[in-house]
Design an enzyme around this catalytic site. Structure first.
Site, PDB file in Angstrom:
ATOM      1  N   ASP A   8      43.108  49.347  46.694  1.00 52.92           N
ATOM      2  CA  ASP A   8      42.002  49.161  45.774  1.00 52.92           C
ATOM      3  C   ASP A   8      40.944  49.713  46.033  1.00 52.92           C
ATOM      4  OD1 ASP A   8      44.333  47.775  44.847  1.00 52.92           O
ATOM      5  OD2 ASP A   8      43.392  45.695  44.937  1.00 52.92           O
ATOM      6  N   ASP A 129      50.949  41.713  34.322  1.00 54.59           N
ATOM      7  CA  ASP A 129      50.239  40.613  35.838  1.00 54.59           C
ATOM      8  C   ASP A 129      49.837  39.397  34.943  1.00 54.59           C
ATOM      9  OD1 ASP A 129      49.413  42.686  37.134  1.00 54.59           O
ATOM     10  OD2 ASP A 129      47.527  43.604  35.317  1.00 54.59           O
TER      11      ASP A 129
END
EC number: 5.3.1.16
Length: 239
Positions: A8, A129
């Site tokens: 990330d 998500d």
């Protein structure tokens, strides 16, 4: 079972968030390219890259780092974060990634995403998500009125590469994945479902494998050393 390390990116560094909260950030390494090289050397054959700045801005931001990672490791990478139109998708592929993950616009504009899948067959990943089963968008900052299962069913006929399912409540919390929700999603779609969010132990990975999930993404547990990638891959090879 394919194990996919996550990288990330925020501000050019390798970070992890808790439950997608930008205010709960841990910086693990200022050199994401070195991190990517480490995962490859330890046996990874695929990487999951997320441009966290891009997810907030609605456009790719950490492009130089992404290009450097892909060039250095020479293994397939998928990229998510801020990819919301054809130009952004093409830009991602120009960086050298193999697959582009689309979340927000797939929720908001199903007609566009369906046609995008036709334009890029087998190269787009649906990023689902979810918080309490409801899909979140805009870097997890906005809640939608669509369930993950509903969205997966809607795209059942689209030529997707895969679906990445992340339970936001589990992400970065080292609390184990939401196996039941992941399996319900997999049962509702013909596409491969990649488990993400909260995968913490070798037993978590083995349980996903036993339940028929063929790939999972690991993040914080690798960075904090709770799971050693070579050990996990060796154990999977012995199962």
């Amino acid at each position: 079972m394919q194990v996919i390390p996550a990288i990330d990116l925020r501000g050019g560094s390798c970070v992890r968030l808790r439950q997608g909260d930008y205010g709960q950030e841990t910086v693990f390494d200022a050199d994401p390219v070195a991190v990517a090289r480490r995962w490859k050397e330890e046996g990874a054959d695929f990487l999951h890259l997320v441009d966290l700045d891009g997810a907030k801005e609605g456009r790719p931001v950490n492009t130089d780092v992404i290009r450097a990672i892909v060039s250095d490791v020479e293994i397939p990478c998928q990229l998510g974060g801020g990819l919301r139109d054809d130009d952004a998708i093409k830009a991602a592929f120009d960086l050298g990634v193999s697959r582009a993950i689309i979340g927000t616009r797939a929720v908001r504009d199903p007609e566009w995403f369906t046609s995008a899948c036709e334009r890029f067959p087998g190269k787009l990943v649906l990023g689902l998500d979810a918080r309490d089963g409801m899909v979140a968008t805009d870097g997890w900052l906005q809640a939608s009125e669509t369930t993950a299962v509903e969205l997966a069913k809607h795209y059942a006929e689209a030529p997707l590469a895969a679906i990445v399912y992340t339970d936001i409540a589990r992400d970065g919390m080292m609390s184990g994945p939401n196996v039941d929700a992941t399996c319900r999603l997999a049962e509702s779609s013909p596409h491969q479902v990649i488990a993400s969010g909260g995968v913490t132990t070798i037993e978590d990975v083995l349980e996903l494998q036993r339940r028929g999930i063929g790939a999972c993404i690991l993040g914080r547990t690798l960075y904090e050393g709770k799971v050693k990638l070579p050990e996990l891959l060796n154990q999977l090879g012995a199962v």
